[in-house]
Write a protein that holds these residues in place. Structure first.
Motif, PDB file in Angstrom:
ATOM      1  N   LEU A   1       0.863  -1.172   0.000  1.00  9.92           N
ATOM      2  CA  LEU A   1       0.000   0.000   0.000  1.00  9.92           C
ATOM      3  C   LEU A   1       0.906   1.229   0.000  1.00  9.92           C
ATOM      4  O   LEU A   1       1.997   1.199   0.585  1.00  9.92           O
ATOM      5  N   ALA A   2       0.480   2.284  -0.661  1.00  9.90           N
ATOM      6  CA  ALA A   2       1.276   3.501  -0.727  1.00  9.90           C
ATOM      7  C   ALA A   2       0.356   4.710  -0.660  1.00  9.90           C
ATOM      8  O   ALA A   2      -0.811   4.621  -1.034  1.00  9.90           O
ATOM      9  N   ALA A   3       0.885   5.809  -0.155  1.00 10.47           N
ATOM     10  CA  ALA A   3       0.061   7.014  -0.063  1.00 10.47           C
ATOM     11  C   ALA A   3       0.892   8.245  -0.380  1.00 10.47           C
ATOM     12  O   ALA A   3       2.119   8.256  -0.220  1.00 10.47           O
ATOM     13  N   MET A   4       0.206   9.281  -0.805  1.00  8.13           N
ATOM     14  CA  MET A   4       0.861  10.505  -1.236  1.00  8.13           C
ATOM     15  C   MET A   4       0.028  11.711  -0.816  1.00  8.13           C
ATOM     16  O   MET A   4      -1.207  11.616  -0.766  1.00  8.13           O
ATOM     17  N   GLU A   5       0.686  12.794  -0.489  1.00  8.27           N
ATOM     18  CA  GLU A   5      -0.022  14.036  -0.192  1.00  8.27           C
ATOM     19  C   GLU A   5       0.081  14.919  -1.425  1.00  8.27           C
ATOM     20  O   GLU A   5       1.188  15.306  -1.812  1.00  8.27           O
ATOM     21  N   VAL A   6      -1.047  15.200  -2.017  1.00  6.42           N
ATOM     22  CA  VAL A   6      -1.049  15.948  -3.281  1.00  6.42           C
ATOM     23  C   VAL A   6      -1.945  17.179  -3.130  1.00  6.42           C
ATOM     24  O   VAL A   6      -3.078  17.056  -2.657  1.00  6.42           O
TER      25      VAL A   6
ATOM     26  N   LYS B   1      -4.465  15.323 -12.051  1.00  3.68           N
ATOM     27  CA  LYS B   1      -3.342  15.127 -12.974  1.00  3.68           C
ATOM     28  C   LYS B   1      -2.363  14.077 -12.422  1.00  3.68           C
ATOM     29  O   LYS B   1      -1.901  13.192 -13.142  1.00  3.68           O
ATOM     30  N   VAL B   2      -2.061  14.190 -11.141  1.00  2.00           N
ATOM     31  CA  VAL B   2      -1.130  13.250 -10.513  1.00  2.00           C
ATOM     32  C   VAL B   2      -1.736  11.834 -10.477  1.00  2.00           C
ATOM     33  O   VAL B   2      -1.067  10.847 -10.794  1.00  2.00           O
ATOM     34  N   ALA B   3      -3.027  11.749 -10.142  1.00  2.00           N
ATOM     35  CA  ALA B   3      -3.694  10.440 -10.082  1.00  2.00           C
ATOM     36  C   ALA B   3      -3.660   9.766 -11.446  1.00  2.00           C
ATOM     37  O   ALA B   3      -3.424   8.559 -11.556  1.00  2.00           O
ATOM     38  N   GLU B   4      -3.855  10.555 -12.469  1.00  6.06           N
ATOM     39  CA  GLU B   4      -3.851  10.011 -13.821  1.00  6.06           C
ATOM     40  C   GLU B   4      -2.458   9.482 -14.185  1.00  6.06           C
ATOM     41  O   GLU B   4      -2.320   8.417 -14.781  1.00  6.06           O
ATOM     42  N   LYS B   5      -1.443  10.228 -13.798  1.00  2.00           N
ATOM     43  CA  LYS B   5      -0.063   9.779 -14.057  1.00  2.00           C
ATOM     44  C   LYS B   5       0.203   8.441 -13.364  1.00  2.00           C
ATOM     45  O   LYS B   5       0.826   7.551 -13.918  1.00  2.00           O
ATOM     46  N   ILE B   6      -0.266   8.346 -12.122  1.00  2.14           N
ATOM     47  CA  ILE B   6      -0.016   7.126 -11.349  1.00  2.14           C
ATOM     48  C   ILE B   6      -0.799   5.945 -11.938  1.00  2.14           C
ATOM     49  O   ILE B   6      -0.273   4.844 -12.073  1.00  2.14           O
ATOM     50  N   SER B   7      -2.041   6.198 -12.322  1.00  2.39           N
ATOM     51  CA  SER B   7      -2.863   5.119 -12.889  1.00  2.39           C
ATOM     52  C   SER B   7      -2.262   4.582 -14.185  1.00  2.39           C
ATOM     53  O   SER B   7      -2.531   3.457 -14.576  1.00  2.39           O
ATOM     54  N   ARG B   8      -1.461   5.402 -14.845  1.00  2.00           N
ATOM     55  CA  ARG B   8      -0.868   4.961 -16.112  1.00  2.00           C
ATOM     56  C   ARG B   8       0.187   3.873 -15.913  1.00  2.00           C
ATOM     57  O   ARG B   8       0.512   3.140 -16.836  1.00  2.00           O
TER      58      ARG B   8
END
Lengths: 175, 153
Positions: B71-76, B83-90
């Motif tokens: 599991l991983a988490a990020m503060e955005v 935009k960041v979520a889309e990059k990660i989902s890619r």
């Protein structure tokens, strides 16, 4: 059980799901260049040895009406985590329960459970029931409801180390 | 939502989130078990897929026994989140990616064949997004994924 290259390739193929046709295992066998019997026996091995813990329909819980998804996290003393976790896992509304590593200075929580429910109101009542029942009221805790779902798909667990296709392909293609 | 499921579809969801047959003609095997025919069973599955209830017929794995995951988490910042979520989902190594209500507002699961693969993915995500990825790997599980009930708890 030692995973063979075939198991890895099968795991990778299963990410796409079984095709809905009369002989789905034969379709996968074709892709892998082995027999249908070979696919079925490799799959049975993974299931019988418990490496696959569930083989079947994987559902989009939001579509089924499970609109509220709460990740509840607790900071409990490490020696107590297993007992509390096992008690949590027995509650009918808890769908997943894990002990995880803390992140020093950022995230003190070590015990996680997921509750999927019809709506936030129901889930909040279940969380109150859980904290009272397991005597967790004094433990530092948080409830993180999910908001947007950006991705929900199969994990990429299979290594495909020996095929030319894998060597040539980019790592981050669209899924 | 459930009103739109046919009795056969409800039956399938109740019975085949686990123990999907590994026979040569699994849909015929299912048909035998529920008193239907292969064509109707396949049609019911296809319809569940088309309507978005069924993600796939596939496997979930015992964490830690097949491949590696964390599991991983990020503060955005909220303005960048989409935009960041889309990059990660890619990244094909990501299998769940959710916005959650917290300062750590983006939560995702990273998968790979080995722990080294996870480390490489984390480095790539940090490089691409400019945000720190916090990791919460599993130590022990008390309840694994067993699928969902149609009846409300």
């Amino acid at each position: 059980m030692e995973l063979t290259e075939l198991h890895h390739r099968l795991i990778e193929q299963l990410r796409n799901g079984l095709p809905i046709c009369p002989h789905p295992y034969a379709v996968i066998a074709n892709t892998l260049g082995i027999t249908e019997e070979g696919v079925i026996s490799a799959l049975d091995q993974l299931i019988e040895n418990g490496l696959i813990n569930r083989f079947g329909m994987i559902l989009h819980h939001r579509a089924l009406g499970y609109q509220a998804n709460a990740m509840c996290v607790f900071d409990v003393p490490d020696p107590m985590a297993a007992d509390i976790g096992r008690a949590m896992a027995r509650l009918p509304y808890v769908t997943l329960c894990y002990r995880r590593e803390r992140v020093a200075g950022v995230w003190p929580f070590n015990l996680y459970c997921m509750i999927h429910g019809r709506d936030k109101h129901t889930v909040r009542a279940q969380i109150r029931h859980m904290t009272a029942r397991l005597d967790l009221c004094d433990m530092p805790q948080k409830v993180l409801f999910s908001k947007r779902c950006f991705a929900q798909r199969a994990g990429k667990y299979g290594a495909v180390p020996f095929t030319a296709k894998n060597m040539a392909g980019g790592q981050h293609g669209s899924a | 939502m459930q009103e739109r499921l046919s009795p056969t579809q409800q039956q399938l969801i109740e019975a085949f989130q686990r123990g999907f047959p590994t026979t040569s003609r699994p849909f015929a095997t299912i048909a035998e078990q529920i008193g239907s025919d292969e064509g109707s069973v396949m049609a019911a599955f296809a319809d569940l897929k088309n309507k978005g209830y069924l993600a796939r017929i596939g496997a979930t794995y015992a964490t830690g026994r097949v491949g590696a995951s964390t599991l991983a988490a990020m503060e955005v910042p909220q303005s960048e989140l989409e935009k960041v979520a889309e990059k990660i989902s890619r990244f094909t190594e990501i299998n769940h990616n959710y916005e959650r209500e917290d300062k750590l507002n983006l939560w995702f699961v990273i998968t790979g064949a080995t722990r080294n693969d996870l480390v490489r993915t984390v480095e790539a995500i940090e490089a691409e997004t400019g945000h720190t990825v916090h990791l919460m790997p599993m130590i022990e599980h008390y309840r694994l994924d067993l699928g969902f009930n149609l009846q409300w708890n």
